[in-house]
Design an enzyme around this catalytic site. Structure first.
Site, PDB file in Angstrom:
ATOM      1  N   ASP A   1     -39.766  16.769 -17.763  1.00  0.00           N
ATOM      2  CA  ASP A   1     -38.968  16.533 -16.547  1.00  0.00           C
ATOM      3  C   ASP A   1     -37.811  17.512 -16.392  1.00  0.00           C
ATOM      4  OD1 ASP A   1     -40.633  14.356 -16.088  1.00  0.00           O
ATOM      5  OD2 ASP A   1     -39.332  13.012 -17.234  1.00  0.00           O
TER       6      ASP A   1
ATOM      7  N   GLN B   1     -45.339  18.184 -19.517  1.00  0.00           N
ATOM      8  CA  GLN B   1     -44.496  17.584 -20.565  1.00  0.00           C
ATOM      9  C   GLN B   1     -43.494  18.627 -21.060  1.00  0.00           C
ATOM     10  OE1 GLN B   1     -48.209  16.772 -20.955  1.00  0.00           O
ATOM     11  NE2 GLN B   1     -47.506  15.355 -19.409  1.00  0.00           N
TER      12      GLN B   1
ATOM     13  N   LYS C   1     -40.042  21.569 -13.935  1.00  0.00           N
ATOM     14  CA  LYS C   1     -41.111  22.586 -13.974  1.00  0.00           C
ATOM     15  C   LYS C   1     -41.755  22.762 -12.596  1.00  0.00           C
ATOM     16  CE  LYS C   1     -43.048  20.135 -17.223  1.00  0.00           C
ATOM     17  NZ  LYS C   1     -41.960  19.201 -17.517  1.00  0.00           N
TER      18      LYS C   1
ATOM     19  N   GLY D   1     -45.489  14.304 -13.962  1.00  0.00           N
ATOM     20  CA  GLY D   1     -45.053  14.088 -12.580  1.00  0.00           C
ATOM     21  C   GLY D   1     -44.175  15.257 -12.225  1.00  0.00           C
ATOM     22  N   HIS D   2     -44.688  16.179 -11.453  1.00  0.00           N
ATOM     23  CA  HIS D   2     -43.965  17.414 -11.126  1.00  0.00           C
ATOM     24  C   HIS D   2     -43.548  17.380  -9.660  1.00  0.00           C
ATOM     25  CE1 HIS D   2     -46.051  19.749 -14.653  1.00  0.00           C
ATOM     26  NE2 HIS D   2     -45.410  18.663 -15.044  1.00  0.00           N
TER      27      HIS D   2
HETATM   28  P1  GDP Z   1     -41.011  18.225 -14.042  1.00  0.00           P
HETATM   29  O1  GDP Z   1     -41.834  17.134 -14.584  1.00  0.00           O
HETATM   30  O2  GDP Z   1     -40.510  19.154 -15.105  1.00  0.00           O
HETATM   31  O3  GDP Z   1     -41.658  18.978 -12.923  1.00  0.00           O
HETATM   32  O4  GDP Z   1     -39.687  17.541 -13.432  1.00  0.00           O
HETATM   33  P2  GDP Z   1     -39.654  16.212 -12.531  1.00  0.00           P
HETATM   34  O5  GDP Z   1     -40.136  16.538 -11.181  1.00  0.00           O
HETATM   35  O6  GDP Z   1     -40.284  15.079 -13.241  1.00  0.00           O
HETATM   36  O7  GDP Z   1     -38.108  15.901 -12.547  1.00  0.00           O
HETATM   37  C1  GDP Z   1     -37.174  16.816 -12.082  1.00  0.00           C
HETATM   38  C2  GDP Z   1     -36.337  16.113 -10.985  1.00  0.00           C
HETATM   39  O8  GDP Z   1     -35.189  16.868 -10.749  1.00  0.00           O
HETATM   40  C3  GDP Z   1     -37.056  16.025  -9.661  1.00  0.00           C
HETATM   41  O9  GDP Z   1     -36.629  14.872  -9.001  1.00  0.00           O
HETATM   42  C4  GDP Z   1     -36.591  17.276  -8.936  1.00  0.00           C
HETATM   43  O10 GDP Z   1     -36.627  17.119  -7.507  1.00  0.00           O
HETATM   44  C5  GDP Z   1     -35.164  17.354  -9.411  1.00  0.00           C
HETATM   45  N1  GDP Z   1     -34.637  18.735  -9.532  1.00  0.00           N
HETATM   46  C6  GDP Z   1     -35.259  19.856  -9.955  1.00  0.00           C
HETATM   47  N2  GDP Z   1     -34.399  20.900  -9.997  1.00  0.00           N
HETATM   48  C7  GDP Z   1     -33.204  20.414  -9.579  1.00  0.00           C
HETATM   49  C8  GDP Z   1     -31.903  20.987  -9.449  1.00  0.00           C
HETATM   50  O11 GDP Z   1     -31.677  22.162  -9.715  1.00  0.00           O
HETATM   51  N3  GDP Z   1     -30.904  20.156  -9.021  1.00  0.00           N
HETATM   52  C9  GDP Z   1     -31.112  18.839  -8.728  1.00  0.00           C
HETATM   53  N4  GDP Z   1     -30.078  18.101  -8.349  1.00  0.00           N
HETATM   54  N5  GDP Z   1     -32.323  18.268  -8.851  1.00  0.00           N
HETATM   55  C10 GDP Z   1     -33.354  19.045  -9.283  1.00  0.00           C
HETATM   56  P1  IMO Z   2     -43.758  15.970 -17.112  1.00  0.00           P
HETATM   57  O1  IMO Z   2     -44.894  16.961 -17.071  1.00  0.00           O
HETATM   58  C1  IMO Z   2     -41.487  13.165 -19.578  1.00  0.00           C
HETATM   59  C2  IMO Z   2     -43.750  10.934 -22.598  1.00  0.00           C
HETATM   60  C3  IMO Z   2     -43.886   9.446 -22.397  1.00  0.00           C
HETATM   61  C4  IMO Z   2     -43.955   8.993 -23.842  1.00  0.00           C
HETATM   62  C5  IMO Z   2     -44.748  10.114 -24.527  1.00  0.00           C
HETATM   63  C6  IMO Z   2     -46.230   9.806 -24.682  1.00  0.00           C
HETATM   64  O2  IMO Z   2     -43.499  15.290 -15.830  1.00  0.00           O
HETATM   65  O3  IMO Z   2     -42.556  16.593 -17.730  1.00  0.00           O
HETATM   66  P2  IMO Z   2     -48.267   9.704 -22.987  1.00  0.00           P
HETATM   67  O4  IMO Z   2     -48.489   8.856 -21.780  1.00  0.00           O
HETATM   68  O5  IMO Z   2     -48.282  11.168 -22.706  1.00  0.00           O
HETATM   69  O6  IMO Z   2     -49.159   9.337 -24.127  1.00  0.00           O
HETATM   70  O7  IMO Z   2     -46.765   9.323 -23.469  1.00  0.00           O
HETATM   71  O8  IMO Z   2     -44.599  11.248 -23.689  1.00  0.00           O
HETATM   72  N1  IMO Z   2     -44.199  11.752 -21.447  1.00  0.00           N
HETATM   73  C7  IMO Z   2     -43.380  12.395 -20.606  1.00  0.00           C
HETATM   74  N2  IMO Z   2     -42.025  12.388 -20.540  1.00  0.00           N
HETATM   75  N3  IMO Z   2     -42.217  13.916 -18.731  1.00  0.00           N
HETATM   76  C8  IMO Z   2     -43.569  13.961 -18.813  1.00  0.00           C
HETATM   77  O9  IMO Z   2     -44.311  14.807 -18.078  1.00  0.00           O
HETATM   78  C9  IMO Z   2     -44.206  13.136 -19.754  1.00  0.00           C
HETATM   79  N4  IMO Z   2     -45.502  12.899 -20.080  1.00  0.00           N
HETATM   80  C10 IMO Z   2     -45.478  12.075 -21.120  1.00  0.00           C
HETATM   81  O10 IMO Z   2     -42.781   8.903 -21.721  1.00  0.00           O
HETATM   82  O11 IMO Z   2     -42.664   9.002 -24.405  1.00  0.00           O
HETATM   83 MG    MG Z   3     -41.888  15.028 -14.596  1.00  0.00          MG
END
Ligand code: GDP
Ligand code: IMO
Ligand code: MG
Length: 433
Positions: free
Chosen positions: A15, A228, A18, A42-43
């Site tokens: 998270d 991840q 990415k 979840g991207h």
């Molecule tokens: P990922 O799994 O690495 O793609 O990240 P996620 O989408 O799960 O979580 C990142 C969260 O931070 C999302 O809600 C994005 O919209 C938000 N986000 C990403 N970059 C920025 C930033 O530079 N500033 C802020 N405030 N939010 C951001």
């Molecule tokens: P993105 O790509 C954050 C964590 C879960 C749990 C562990 C194992 O959005 O960054 P799993 O279901 O993969 O067997 O769970 O990994 N986890 C993540 N945490 N971002 C993710 O993906 C994750 N995918 C799995 O919360 O601790």
């Molecule tokens: Mg994510």
């Protein structure tokens, strides 16, 4: 063009942002490849005020004409994939030529999800949960490595599918019934669903290794999108509190079929602080006001499960480890805006692992037990009060924010090439990227 082949990874616990960095890079690449993980990811991409969360589709899908590949290393939940494809505009018929699904990618079956949830509940009862996403990821990879998994190509081949599914249920049903006291999985029901999945998936099936190789040979820009994060990697993360795939940059060689020498650049996405979802050691976690403040300002709730993310200060010991195991060439620093308005900013510069007498270390212990005992040593840095979300050039940032970036560069010996100052596509400072 330099950096034709790029691998992008999460440098922390996932998270990091990415999806949004892939979205920025996708402007200048031709092919985007997911190579590991599944719908546990979840991207998020926010473009033109609309939020898109990709679980399986590569985050470059929003740009027309980009070829998006789901590589052999991914585990696919076809129902989830279908709903993501259906949500896209232009409609699915037009994406037929630009979505390629590896025939060798494994399929997450309904019993994988069930077993994931049941074994997680059993671990919780024994006070040792992992906190999985319940998406069936672990059980699906277990079958892959046990050589009994069902692959994408099998869905489009009813006789093979029938044989493999029967074989699997002979093993899974006794586990469901005797170990967990659950009803057995029904062959007819799963088979009928899987045949439908096959009809959906068949037009997209392809030879991802050939597609990737041809693109590289043809001088195209290819971006490998990790899911991840490094500290969730099955080998290099905080085992057993990890996911079941190789999230580090090397994972793209296996899950995307790429010779290591072909990678021109490795990008690490680093959040300006740290978060973690699920269980496991997290040395800089703040369960008090700071953690709450970061969660609120950063909207730190899981994009897949909605769970509140655990939050804390940036951990430079963990980042140094991430630089090493991924071979990071450049950092994309996200969510710098979330730190605006704090009274002070702390970063973890070292750990104490064995009490005061043992001294501090800057070397990340790749052991969950040791990490759970790590006491962070913090450095306090000046903060800034200004809202930086409107900044578009590095020089627009307040002095303290520039110094924070400089401190990360100095400590990690890696340049920060891109800075996120807000969640939207436009909220980006591109330096040397
Ligand atoms: P990922 O799994 O690495 O793609 O990240 P996620 O989408 O799960 O979580 C990142 C969260 O931070 C999302 O809600 C994005 O919209 C938000 N986000 C990403 N970059 C920025 C930033 O530079 N500033 C802020 N405030 N939010 C951001
Ligand atoms: P993105 O790509 C954050 C964590 C879960 C749990 C562990 C194992 O959005 O960054 P799993 O279901 O993969 O067997 O769970 O990994 N986890 C993540 N945490 N971002 C993710 O993906 C994750 N995918 C799995 O919360 O601790
Ligand atoms: Mg994510």
């Amino acid at each position: 063009m330099k950096n034709r082949v790029q691998a992008l990874v999460g440098a922390q616990w996932g998270d990091e942002g990415k999806g949004r960095v892939v979205d920025v890079l996708a402007r200048n690449v031709d092919v985007i490849v997911r190579y590991q993980g599944g719908a546990n990811a979840g991207h998020t991409v926010i473009a033109d005020g609309k939020k898109h969360v990709f679980h399986l589709l590569p985050s470059g899908m929003l740009y027309p004409n980009r070829v998006c590949i789901i590589g052999n290393g991914v585990v696919i939940d076809p129902a989830q994939l279908k709903s993501e494809v259906d949500d896209l505009s232009p409609p699915p018929s037009e994406i037929g030529s630009r979505l390629v699904i590896s025939r060798g990618a494994h399929i997450v079956m309904p019993y994988h999800k069930k077993l994931d949830v049941l074994s997680e509940a059993a671990r919780s009862k024994n006070s040792s949960p992992i906190g999985t996403t319940g998406r069936g990821i672990g059980p699906c990879y277990v079958d892959k490595f046990n050589r009994v998994g069902i692959r994408a190509e099998d869905l489009a081949s009813p006789t093979v599918l029938e044989r493999k599914l029967r074989l699997n249920l002979e093993e899974k049903n006794p586990i469901l019934e005797r170990v967990y006291g659950e009803a057995p999985a029904d062959f007819d029901e799963i088979y009928a669903t899987a045949v439908e999945w096959g009809e959906f998936i068949a037009p997209y099936l392809g030879d991802s290794t050939f597609e990737i190789d041809s693109a590289i040979r043809g001088g195209k820009g290819v971006l490998f999108e990790g899911a991840q994060g490094t500290l969730l990697d099955v080998d290099h993360g905080t085992y057993p509190f990890v996911t079941s795939s190789s999230c580090v940059s090397g994972g793209c060689c296996i899950g995307g079929a790429l010779g290591p020498g072909r990678i021109d650049r490795v990008i690490g996405v680093v959040k300006a602080y740290c978060t973690r979802v699920g269980e496991g050691p997290f040395p800089t976690e703040d369960r008090g006001d700071i953690g709450e403040r970061l969660r609120r300002s950063g909207a730190e709730y899981g994009a897949t499960t909605g769970r509140p993310r655990r939050c804390g200060w940036l951990d430079l010991v963990a980042l140094d480890y991430s630089v090493r195991v991924n071979g990071l060439d450049v950092i994309a620093l996200t969510k710098l805006d979330v730190l605006s308005g704090l009274d002070e900013i702390k970063v973890c510069a070292a750990y104490r692992l064995g009490g005061d007498a043992a001294g501090a270390t800057k070397i990340f212990p790749n052991s969950a037990e040791k990490l759970a005992r790590a006491i962070p040593e913090y450095r306090t840095l000046p903060s800034w009060k200004e809202d930086i979300s409107g900044c578009r050039r590095f020089d627009d940032l307040p002095r303290a924010a520039r110094d924070y970036v400089g401190f990360i560069e100095e400590s990690s010996s890696v340049k920060v090439g891109l800075i996120g100052v807000g969640p939207d596509r436009e909220d980006t400072i591109v330096r040397d990227f």
